[in-house]
Design an enzyme around this catalytic site. Structure first.
Site, PDB file in Angstrom:
ATOM      1  N   GLY A   1      45.687  57.173  34.204  1.00  0.00           N
ATOM      2  CA  GLY A   1      45.424  58.572  33.966  1.00  0.00           C
ATOM      3  C   GLY A   1      44.262  59.449  34.795  1.00  0.00           C
ATOM      4  O   GLY A   1      44.485  60.522  35.218  1.00  0.00           O
ATOM      5  N   HIS A   2      43.162  58.596  35.158  1.00  0.00           N
ATOM      6  CA  HIS A   2      42.290  59.205  36.257  1.00  0.00           C
ATOM      7  C   HIS A   2      43.198  59.409  37.459  1.00  0.00           C
ATOM      8  O   HIS A   2      43.040  60.364  38.377  1.00  0.00           O
ATOM      9  CB  HIS A   2      41.311  58.339  36.716  1.00  0.00           C
TER      10      HIS A   2
ATOM     11  N   GLY B   1      40.575  65.577  32.095  1.00  0.00           N
ATOM     12  CA  GLY B   1      41.848  65.463  31.075  1.00  0.00           C
ATOM     13  C   GLY B   1      41.458  66.033  29.723  1.00  0.00           C
ATOM     14  O   GLY B   1      40.327  66.148  29.202  1.00  0.00           O
TER      15      GLY B   1
ATOM     16  N   ALA C   1      36.090  52.533  35.865  1.00  0.00           N
ATOM     17  CA  ALA C   1      37.059  51.925  35.363  1.00  0.00           C
ATOM     18  C   ALA C   1      38.238  52.556  35.505  1.00  0.00           C
ATOM     19  O   ALA C   1      38.931  52.877  34.285  1.00  0.00           O
ATOM     20  CB  ALA C   1      36.455  51.439  33.783  1.00  0.00           C
TER      21      ALA C   1
END
Ligand code: PAF
Length: 283
Positions: A36-37, A150, A32
């Site tokens: 950010g990823h 993160g 998903a």
């Protein structure tokens, strides 16, 4: 772009790449994918010749079967997004539970020198054993030079650094700053499940962290915590699970402030049945 679902296949491709002296980065994800990823993957691409992005919703790190079942699974879209970054340098590893756990999805037990007992560890039983188990497995299979995580999951990052230190795993762990929506909400795969009214309310989390940071400049950890608790006490939509000011190294709650130490504030909030976490450096 190659999408691998079996460890033997990806291992032999990676052996070949390693024999060519190519640097390999790993970005472990549960899919998903969001911006950010993608920031993690971009950083990994800038520091390695090949980047493995693992996409695996790891059952052993969920203490709530409903959360596991509802976790978004969007492999096709994830692969399309990754293709926008690079078609040649990214390898996607999306194994099955059987491939990762040989039919026995249970966690190893870890001792992370107490980091595992704070915050998320208190509220999510067995969570960090599950994370440790799967990340160690990915390290064994991929043998990356660098691995990217993160800071939204700051405690997880600290625990992975500890895992690497304790097991002497030859990988460099790279922590990456939190990526936020324009309204401040920390990006998370779970945000896609927020209903409109909860999505509108959720930026309060980051606003509160920022004000708490200001308050902590002049007030004690207790007073700051009381103030944060009051912000959520009668909130109609957001339910505060915890707010904790902790030593950024040991993750132990602050008793008395010292200006020689680095502190961080951590928060977990329920928006309906969706659990959101965030954190901020305080000094
Ligand atoms: O942060 C996550 O998405 C997961 O905890 C991780 C590191 C991919 C392990 O399943």
């Amino acid at each position: 772009m190659e999408v691998y679902s079996e460890k033997q296949q990806i291992s032999s491709t990676l052996d070949r790449l390693r024999a060519e002296n190519l640097k390999i980065g790993l970005v472990p994800t549960m899919g998903a994918l969001h911006e950010g990823h993608l920031q993690l993957v971009k950083k990994a691409l800038s520091e390695n010749e090949k980047v493995v992005v693992s996409v695996f919703v790891n059952p052993t790190q969920f203490d709530n079967s409903d959360d596991l079942e509802k976790y978004p699974r969007t492999l096709k879209e994830d692969v399309s997004l990754l293709k926008t970054l690079s078609k040649d340098s990214i390898l996607v590893y999306a194994p099955t539970v059987k491939d990762m756990y040989d039919g026995n999805p249970v966690s190893e037990k870890f001792d992370f020198d107490g980091l595992e007992f704070e915050m998320e560890g208190k509220f999510r039983n067995g969570h960090f054993d599950g994370v440790g188990t799967i990340v160690k497995r990915f390290f064994e299979i991929v043998k990356p030079d660098n691995a990217y995580f993160g800071e939204k999951d700051f405690q997880q990052l600290a625990i992975i650094k500890k895992l690497v230190e304790k097991y002497q795993i030859p990988v460099n762990i790279v922590g990456c700053t939190i990526h936020r929506e324009a309204n401040g909400l920390a990006m998370s795969s779970r945000n896609t499940r927020l209903k409109v009214e909860y999505k509108k309310a959720a930026p309060l989390i980051y606003r509160t962290l920022n004000t708490a940071k200001e308050k902590f400049g002049t007030k004690s950890a207790n007073k700051t915590t009381e103030w944060v608790e009051a912000q959520f006490a009668s909130h109609e939509l957001l339910d505060l699970e915890y707010f904790i000011i902790a030593d950024a190294k040991t993750l132990k709650p602050v008793k008395r402030k010292s200006n020689k130490k680095a502190y961080r504030a951590f928060i977990a909030v329920y928006a309906d049945d969706i659990r959101l976490i965030d954190n901020i450096a305080l000094n």
